[in-house]
Scaffold this motif. Structure first.
Motif, mmCIF file in Angstrom:
data_model
loop_
_atom_site.group_PDB
_atom_site.id
_atom_site.type_symbol
_atom_site.label_atom_id
_atom_site.label_comp_id
_atom_site.label_asym_id
_atom_site.label_seq_id
_atom_site.Cartn_x
_atom_site.Cartn_y
_atom_site.Cartn_z
ATOM 1 N N THR A 1 110.457 22.543 -77.540
ATOM 2 C CA THR A 1 110.559 21.946 -76.200
ATOM 3 C C THR A 1 111.504 22.749 -75.290
ATOM 4 O O THR A 1 112.608 23.098 -75.700
ATOM 5 N N GLY B 1 106.290 22.850 -78.272
ATOM 6 C CA GLY B 1 107.030 21.792 -77.577
ATOM 7 C C GLY B 1 106.662 21.700 -76.104
ATOM 8 O O GLY B 1 106.198 22.671 -75.503
ATOM 9 N N GLU B 2 106.874 20.537 -75.535
ATOM 10 C CA GLU B 2 106.585 20.326 -74.109
ATOM 11 C C GLU B 2 107.485 21.213 -73.244
ATOM 12 O O GLU B 2 108.593 21.569 -73.640
ATOM 13 N N GLN C 1 114.876 24.154 -79.237
ATOM 14 C CA GLN C 1 114.834 23.504 -77.919
ATOM 15 C C GLN C 1 115.749 24.219 -76.920
ATOM 16 O O GLN C 1 116.877 24.565 -77.245
#
Lengths: 250, 393
Positions: B234, B262-263, B208
């Motif tokens: 993300t 991931g977003e 992330q």
């Protein structure tokens, strides 16, 4: 001796004949203006003189200082002193403007048997012109013409002209896309080059530029030939009556 | 060893041939995918069979003490030098990717049970020099690279070979980019015709908010393919740039899969390819956006200039998208030097050969100048010049 003599030149772009027996002689120290309607062959004329790959000369000759240039490569013509200010200068991302100009200046100096300029000498020489043309200092460190406005591109063309000191200067639609301030700066640069020896060929649609660069001769180009040559008084007639009114001289 | 002999072998036979445990998941996976051939999707533009059919001398792994040096130096797959206080050591690879698309990733792992581990601590810049000294050899090694969270690290890689012939190098990274960190990897590699061929198979995992910058500058001739798979969590971000300048009969390029998991993850990939001689350039790159990766941004572009009519660019940028909420683009162009640009330069008195060089270098510079480290930028420019001007002589 004439600086540049164009004799009965026929030239094609692709299959189409654009110049059809064009005759023109540029005198030393004189400003020749070429005017004519759209599609008359004005830009083809400039391309023909500098050896553009689009143009095929099928007949006639072009002599520069008495020597035929038709078999010369574009760079050889430039090195000999022929300069074209392009109507639409191309953008070349990744080629630094100053680096390019120094290469060009030193190529010409080498050709003339002069010593090449080092970086400091080159910058000193260039700086005086940058200020005169109202060019921002960062323009010279950017990629060649990349992201330049229309006016900036034209100023950059004139900067190149001033640095290269050519003997025949062809200005193709130098006034297009320029506001009054830019037009004044560009014209000032061009007028600075007048030394009584250089020849100028100003190709234009409109008379506006001729208020700033006084022509000695006006040539009207129509359908690939010069149909009339006169003094600057012809401009007024063209403004009033248009190109239709001009009859071909015998 | 003849790598092609692994083809169509049973687990037991392959294990015996490689001297590995027949229950190894990597071996199972390798045999399931099969050795690459001209029919393999990822290798269809690269004559891999020609390399696998050769017989190579395999090198014994000899433990070697690592001396202190300014750089990490790896000679024939063995680390000889590393900077003081940098953690460089051998260990087993405990985090192999079991869904990698490249069979050579598994072959590499099988042949290298002990990987070189490099832990980048803090904000750091490190140079890695790869040296190859053995002819007719199969040089195989793998590196596991990780950095620390919230830190920025840069790794500069270069490759050197001295008078060797017909060697095959299999190497690659497993890279773990920690959360909220930035890892830059810059590779410059000039190869010659007969020295060594390389298949470099990498895997990158971006956690992330992790950022990865991968820039490869591949010049000269020879055979080399880099294959990488990158997975983005993300808000992860990857910027991949690949410059190819090839001459003679080179076959080189990049095969990649960037997977948005991931977003809000972002990828941008740019390839600039300049091909001279009878060369083949490869840019076969997929960006996959999974269902879980809403609000992704993915941009991919490949541009190629062919300097010779015998040169061929296999350019295949692809997007595979499973969601609507994203911003994505891809494109590919192949052409010659712009005649208008060439004429412009010539019209100012610059000779045609010089003008062509200026345009080629300008095309390359748009990627080279993205390298922020001035010294490294100069190294890359020098290498490019060496390949370009050397080819002219």
């Amino acid at each position: 001796m004439k600086t540049l003599e164009i004799e009965n030149v026929h030239a094609n772009i692709g299959e189409k004949e654009i110049l059809r027996g064009l005759n023109l002689a540029l005198e030393p120290g004189k400003v020749h203006a070429i005017m004519g309607p759209n599609g008359a062959g004005k830009s083809t004329l400039s391309k023909t003189i500098v050896g553009h790959y689009d143009v095929e000369v099928t007949e006639g000759d072009i002599r520069y200082k008495g020597k035929s240039i038709l078999d010369m490569e574009p760079e050889e013509r430039a090195l000999e002193g022929i300069f074209l200010s392009f109507q639409h200068p191309v953008e070349i991302p990744g080629v630094n403007n100053a680096y390019f100009l120094r290469m060009a200046v030193n190529a010409k100096r080498k050709h003339e048997g002069k010593e090449e300029l080092n970086a400091a000498e080159f910058l000193r020489e260039m700086k005086k012109y940058l200020e005169m043309l109202g060019m921002k200092a960062d323009m010279i460190s950017r990629s060649l013409n990349e992201g330049f406005s229309g006016g900036e591109k034209k100023r950059n063309e004139i900067l190149q002209m001033l640095m290269l000191q050519p003997d025949v200067i062809i200005l193709d639609e130098i006034d297009s896309g320029l506001d009054i301030d830019a037009l004044r700066a560009v014209s000032e640069g061009i007028n600075m080059m007048k030394d009584g020896k250089r020849s100028f060929l100003v190709i234009t649609h409109y008379s506006r530029i001729l208020d700033y660069i006084k022509p000695d001769y006006i040539h009207v180009l129509k359908e690939g030939r010069i149909i009339k040559t006169a003094g600057s008084e012809l401009v007024a007639q063209l403004e009033e009556e248009g190109y239709e009114s001009i009859e071909e001289e015998a | 060893m003849k790598p092609i002999e692994l083809a169509n072998k049973s687990l037991t036979d392959a294990a015996t041939l490689l001297g590995v445990d027949s229950t190894s998941p990597a071996l199972e996976r390798l045999l399931a995918i099969g050795l690459p051939s001209k029919k393999s999707e990822e290798y269809r533009y690269f004559q891999v069979e020609k390399l696998l059919e050769e017989t190579y001398n395999t090198l014994e792994y000899v433990p070697h003490s690592i001396e202190e040096g300014e750089k990490i130096v790896i000679v024939d797959g063995i680390v000889t030098h590393a900077p003081k206080n940098m953690r460089v050591y051998y260990d087993q690879c405990q985090a192999m990717d079991m869904t990698h698309f490249d069979p050579m990733y598994y072959l590499g792992h099988l042949l290298s049970p002990h990987v070189i581990k490099i832990d980048l601590d803090g904000d750091t810049d490190v140079e890695v020099e790869h040296h190859y000294t053995k002819s007719n050899a199969l040089i195989n090694y793998r590196i596991v690279l990780s950095n620390q969270a919230n830190r920025h690290a840069t790794l500069f890689e270069s490759f050197h070979a001295d008078n060797i012939r017909d060697t095959l190098v299999l190497y690659g990274y497993d890279v773990f980019v920690s959360p909220d960190s930035t890892l830059r990897m810059l590779k410059n590699q000039k190869m010659d015709e007969n020295g060594y061929a390389m298949i470099a198979s990498h895997r990158l995992k971006l956690n992330q908010h992790a950022n990865a910058v991968l820039k490869s500058f591949d010049v000269g001739s020879g055979m080399g393919l880099q294959l990488f798979k990158a997975e983005l969590d993300t808000y992860a971000y990857i910027d991949a740039g690949h410059l190819l300048y090839l001459n003679k009969e080179a076959q080189r390029g990049t095969v990649s899969k960037i997977i948005h998991r991931g977003e809000h993850s972002t990828s941008q990939q740019e390839a600039k390819n300049i091909l001279d001689g009878h060369t083949r350039g490869i840019f076969d790159a997929l960006i996959k956006v999974e269902h879980s990766a809403k609000y992704t941004k993915a941009h991919q572009n490949s541009k190629a200039i062919l300097l010779n009519e015998e040169a061929y660019m296999a350019s295949k940028p692809q997007l595979e998208i499973y969601i609507d909420e994203l911003e994505a683009s891809h494109g590919s162009t192949t052409g010659q030097l712009d005649p208008k640009q060439l004429f412009y330069l010539r019209s100012r008195g610059i000779r045609e050969t010089e003008a062509r060089k200026m345009l080629v270098i300008a095309f390359a510079n748009t990627l080279i100048e993205q390298v922020k480290d001035h010294r490294q930028q100069e190294v890359i420019k020098a290498l490019f010049d060496e390949a370009y001007y050397g080819n002219e002589q």
